[in-house]
Design a protein around this motif. Sequence first.
Motif, mmCIF file in Angstrom:
data_model
loop_
_atom_site.group_PDB
_atom_site.id
_atom_site.type_symbol
_atom_site.label_atom_id
_atom_site.label_comp_id
_atom_site.label_asym_id
_atom_site.label_seq_id
_atom_site.Cartn_x
_atom_site.Cartn_y
_atom_site.Cartn_z
ATOM 1 N N ASP A 1 0.856 -1.189 0.000
ATOM 2 C CA ASP A 1 0.000 0.000 0.000
ATOM 3 C C ASP A 1 0.886 1.230 0.000
ATOM 4 N N GLU A 2 0.573 2.139 -0.895
ATOM 5 C CA GLU A 2 1.318 3.393 -1.029
ATOM 6 C C GLU A 2 0.339 4.551 -0.874
ATOM 7 N N ALA A 3 0.830 5.765 -0.700
ATOM 8 C CA ALA A 3 -0.041 6.930 -0.560
ATOM 9 C C ALA A 3 -0.907 7.132 -1.804
ATOM 10 N N TRP A 4 -0.404 6.746 -2.951
ATOM 11 C CA TRP A 4 -1.098 6.945 -4.230
ATOM 12 C C TRP A 4 -1.919 5.732 -4.661
ATOM 13 N N GLY A 5 -1.747 4.563 -3.986
ATOM 14 C CA GLY A 5 -2.481 3.361 -4.380
ATOM 15 C C GLY A 5 -1.784 2.101 -3.919
ATOM 16 N N ARG A 6 -1.896 1.058 -4.719
ATOM 17 C CA ARG A 6 -1.278 -0.237 -4.409
ATOM 18 C C ARG A 6 -0.350 -0.650 -5.536
ATOM 19 N N GLY B 1 -7.629 7.378 -5.027
ATOM 20 C CA GLY B 1 -7.933 8.801 -5.182
ATOM 21 C C GLY B 1 -7.469 9.327 -6.524
ATOM 22 N N ARG B 2 -6.534 10.261 -6.485
ATOM 23 C CA ARG B 2 -6.032 10.914 -7.704
ATOM 24 C C ARG B 2 -4.729 10.302 -8.214
ATOM 25 N N GLY B 3 -4.412 9.069 -7.771
ATOM 26 C CA GLY B 3 -3.190 8.414 -8.243
ATOM 27 C C GLY B 3 -1.954 9.161 -7.811
#
Length: 136
Positions: free
Chosen positions: A104-109, A128-130
């Motif tokens: 899991d990353e701030a921008w997604g997976r 969210g906004r990638g």
Amino acid sequence: MTELLINLDVPDLEQAVTFYEQAAGLRLRRYLFDGSVAELEGAPVPVYLLHKEPGSAAVAASGLRRDYAPHWTPLHLDLVVADLDSALARALAAGARLERGPTDEAWGRLAGLRDPFGHGLCLLQWRGRGYDEVAD
């Protein structure tokens, strides 16, 4: 405007077509150059699989030889998917090997994989906004 094409050298063209159809949802459009190149569609840019024998010259003017052992190059494929878990299951069933994740990353997976020919590729699922989630 510049047109972008993706070319991947592979030692077994039919196996590569099958892998990218099953793992990435691409479709064979046609064969070119007496059947030594397969053009795949279904991505924003065409993907060409080029049959090149292991050990063949990578560049005519150098001593470099093609090697399909597991490797990671500075240039690799990122496949953006709607459902990372489903895409990962398809890729693994098609012959990919999991190298990292899913994380899991701030921008997604993210899941880092290797295709059956040694090429690195990543599966990304936006949150969210990638990447805009982490833009300055």
